[in-house]
Motif scaffolding. Structure first.
Motif, PDB file in Angstrom:
ATOM      1  N   THR A 546       0.828  -1.212   0.000  1.00  0.00           N
ATOM      2  CA  THR A 546       0.000   0.000   0.000  1.00  0.00           C
ATOM      3  C   THR A 546       0.859   1.257   0.000  1.00  0.00           C
ATOM      4  OG1 THR A 546      -1.819  -1.115   1.145  1.00  0.00           O
ATOM      5  CG2 THR A 546      -1.765   1.279   1.255  1.00  0.00           C
ATOM      6  N   THR A 547       1.897   1.278   0.841  1.00  0.00           N
ATOM      7  CA  THR A 547       2.741   2.473   0.925  1.00  0.00           C
ATOM      8  C   THR A 547       3.530   2.674  -0.361  1.00  0.00           C
ATOM      9  OG1 THR A 547       4.416   1.131   2.070  1.00  0.00           O
ATOM     10  CG2 THR A 547       2.933   2.438   3.431  1.00  0.00           C
ATOM     11  N   TYR A 548       3.892   1.583  -1.033  1.00  0.00           N
ATOM     12  CA  TYR A 548       4.576   1.702  -2.330  1.00  0.00           C
ATOM     13  C   TYR A 548       3.664   2.367  -3.358  1.00  0.00           C
ATOM     14  CZ  TYR A 548       6.734   0.297  -6.760  1.00  0.00           C
ATOM     15  OH  TYR A 548       7.295   0.305  -8.020  1.00  0.00           O
ATOM     16  N   ALA A 549       2.398   1.982  -3.363  1.00  0.00           N
ATOM     17  CA  ALA A 549       1.451   2.575  -4.306  1.00  0.00           C
ATOM     18  C   ALA A 549       1.297   4.077  -4.060  1.00  0.00           C
ATOM     19  CB  ALA A 549       0.098   1.876  -4.190  1.00  0.00           C
ATOM     20  N   VAL A 550       1.210   4.451  -2.787  1.00  0.00           N
ATOM     21  CA  VAL A 550       1.083   5.869  -2.445  1.00  0.00           C
ATOM     22  C   VAL A 550       2.369   6.615  -2.780  1.00  0.00           C
ATOM     23  CG1 VAL A 550       0.718   7.519  -0.569  1.00  0.00           C
ATOM     24  CG2 VAL A 550      -0.593   5.394  -0.636  1.00  0.00           C
ATOM     25  N   GLY A 551       3.509   6.037  -2.387  1.00  0.00           N
ATOM     26  CA  GLY A 551       4.790   6.679  -2.643  1.00  0.00           C
ATOM     27  C   GLY A 551       5.065   6.873  -4.117  1.00  0.00           C
ATOM     28  N   ASN A 552       4.779   5.842  -4.906  1.00  0.00           N
ATOM     29  CA  ASN A 552       5.028   5.933  -6.340  1.00  0.00           C
ATOM     30  C   ASN A 552       4.199   7.037  -6.971  1.00  0.00           C
ATOM     31  OD1 ASN A 552       6.522   4.950  -8.488  1.00  0.00           O
ATOM     32  ND2 ASN A 552       5.875   2.852  -8.172  1.00  0.00           N
TER      33      ASN A 552
END
Length: 567
Positions: A546-552
């Motif tokens: 989830t955090t990767y999706a937001v960060g990207n």
């Protein structure tokens, strides 16, 4: 040699492919486990070849960059939207705060060091290892109401700053999170991680049967029903109930009767088994061997084992299992004969612990007899059977609509506020990826195609950036090289320190979840791998997706914001 140089200069497209070839070769070289990676390798080779004074149309890099951004959005779409639900909101908030700190720390560092907006954008891109900022920031600079020669000078500074700060951005972040991060969390982090595994259905003991990943593939063995259990007639259901009481499910797939030598290919739960009959049992090898004495001895019967086994990936779309624990699938009647090998969530494979929840868009990899696989795949959602067919209509429409969305802007003074074409395509990629998780019957892009769109799209863009920036690269490096490197360390480490403190004192995450979320918010896959090695667990992957999706998403959009802030 002179003829080759003249040919490259007159056919600039050849320079791009030479840059790709040499860049990937340089990027793969490892020194003590560290490599530059393809993007930095391609950039440096582009700069070198750019010394030949080669000019390439910016349309080339823009087209490939949009292809890359759509692939990024498409890949993270389901995880991004799922994170907006209640259970994902803490991780969404955490990632957003870390990303904001990445932006603010980069902005402050650029102001203190006296960087222009080109160096500031490159600093943000390299220190946070988000290559796409190069393109987004360049698009935004092109929209500013300034002299065209000044625009080009600023744009050429971006890859300089990126190249200087990227190495520590990658290696330094992985080192900090895996070595310093656990110490800052002030606990025996390995023990805490094991306890968290237990809460998810795992256990400290490696041989505990509650670990779903004890399943390492479908194993089929022929066992002769010779134990005392068969002194009276038994049904398939009774045999399976006997074996499941001792551990993981073991299924009766086929039977050869002693009386008539008949082979029963699809036994039902009520099919009877007599003493002396042969059964094909399907389950984990260690479970079958441990259960062998309960039913009989293993025998050889090649004809009985003559059937096809299929491995298949299935996208979860069934509302009945979305949000449920993996454990609910253990005894599901539709799962008969099926082994769950992996669950892929975005770019990450999550640990198969029984209390891990299943999300829409997860891809579950299953294995078993073809008939069983077909039945279970239909129950789970949409089977992704191997194919090389990509829905080009979906890609083309998504990029077009994203470009239209990004072109919408409002002006405040001389500053245009818009997503730019690149930001619009990223957002549309997220929407299209999420839509496909809802309706998997259209918009299919095979994993190899996603890989090609990501790698070829980004590296073609970077190759052109490096070639066009080549003549100004060396002078820019001499002017701000040392200060950029020092600023890059600051911009890489401080947001990770802020993230660790937020996870520990504000969100009160488990330490492994905090570190995985930090790696995800910074989209640093190398850090995730280092964390999993250090913690001896895949738990950090649970907060990475989830955090990767937001960060990207946010870090790419910051390419627009940093230019506006600096302007």
């Amino acid at each position: 040699m002179e003829w080759i140089l003249k040919t490259i200069q007159s056919s600039s497209e050849l320079a791009i492919f030479l840059t790709l070839a040499l860049g990937f070769a340089i990027g793969q070289i490892k020194i003590k486990g560290f490599s530059l990676g393809s993007v930095t390798g391609v950039l440096l080779m582009g700069v070198l070849i750019g010394q030949l004074d080669i000019s390439i149309s910016p349309t080339v890099k823009s087209a490939f960059f949009l292809l890359f951004l759509f692939a990024v959005g498409y890949s993270v779409g389901p995880q991004f939207v799922h994170g907006l639900k209640k259970e994902g909101l803490p991780q969404i908030a955490f990632a957003a705060l870390v990303c904001v700190s990445c932006l603010l720390v980069g902005w402050v560092a650029a102001i203190i060091a006296g960087f222009d907006m080109g160096n500031a954008a490159g600093l943000l891109a390299g220190a946070n290892t988000i290559s796409a900022v190069i393109g987004v920031a360049s698009d935004t600079i092109n929209q500013l109401n300034i002299d065209s020669s000044h625009k080009q000078q600023l744009i050429n500074q971006i890859p300089v700053a990126y190249a200087v700060t990227y190495i520590f951005g990658t290696a330094g972040t992985a080192w900090f999170l895996s070595s310093i991060g656990p110490k800052l969390l002030g606990k025996d982090i390995i023990e805490e991680t094991k306890k968290y595994e237990e809460s998810l259905g795992g256990a400290i003991q490696d041989d505990d049967s509650s670990l779903e990943y004890a399943y390492d593939g479908a194993t089929f063995r022929v066992i002769k029903a010779s134990s005392s259990f068969f002194n009276q007639k038994r049904t398939v259901q009774e045999v399976e109930d006997l074996l499941v009481d001792k551990g993981w499910p073991v299924y009766v797939e086929k039977i050869r009767t002693t009386s008539s030598n008949e082979i029963i290919s699809d036994p039902t739960p009520n099919t009877t088994i007599n003493k002396g009959d042969k059964m094909v049992l399907n389950g984990p090898l260690d479970t079958i061997l441990s259960d062998e004495n309960l039913v009989g001895k293993e025998v050889i019967d090649l004809e009985l084992l003559d059937f096809k086994v299929e491995n298949l990936k299935v996208m979860v779309a069934n509302k009945e299992i979305i949000g449920k624990c993996l454990h609910t699938l253990k005894y599901n009647k539709n799962r008969h004969g099926i082994v769950i090998l992996k669950i892929h969530r975005g770019k990450t494979t999550i640990p198969l612990l029984k209390n891990v929840t299943i999300q829409r868009g997860d891809v579950i990899e299953i294995e078993g007899r073809k008939a069983d696989v077909d039945k279970f795949a239909t129950y789970l959602g949409y089977p992704e059977r191997p194919t090389n067919v990509t829905d080009i209509l979906y890609i083309g429409l998504g990029i077009f609509l994203g470009g239209i969305l990004g072109s919408l802007s409002i002006r405040i003074g001389n500053i245009p506020l818009s997503l730019s074409a690149s930001g619009g395509v990223l957002i549309m990629g997220i929407i299209f990826g999420w839509l496909r998780s809802l309706r998997p019957t259209f918009g299919y892009i095979p994993a190899p195609s996603i890989w090609l769109m990501n790698n070829l799209g980004l590296n073609m863009f970077i190759a052109v950036v490096g070639i066009n920036a080549g003549p100004d690269f060396i002078s820019g490096l001499k002017t701000a090289g040392v200060s950029l490197f020092i600023a890059g360390i600051f911009v890489s480490i401080v947001p990770m320190l802020i993230g660790i403190l937020l996870g520990r004192y504000v969100f009160k995450f488990n330490p492994a979840i905090t570190l995985g979320a930090c790696a995800g918010a910074r989209t640093t896959t190398a850090a995730l791998g280092a964390l999993e090695d250090t913690l001896q667990s895949k738990v950090p992957a649970l907060s990475y997706t989830t955090t990767y999706a937001v960060g990207n998403t946010l870090l790419i959009i910051w390419g627009v914001v940093i230019v506006l802030l600096m302007s």
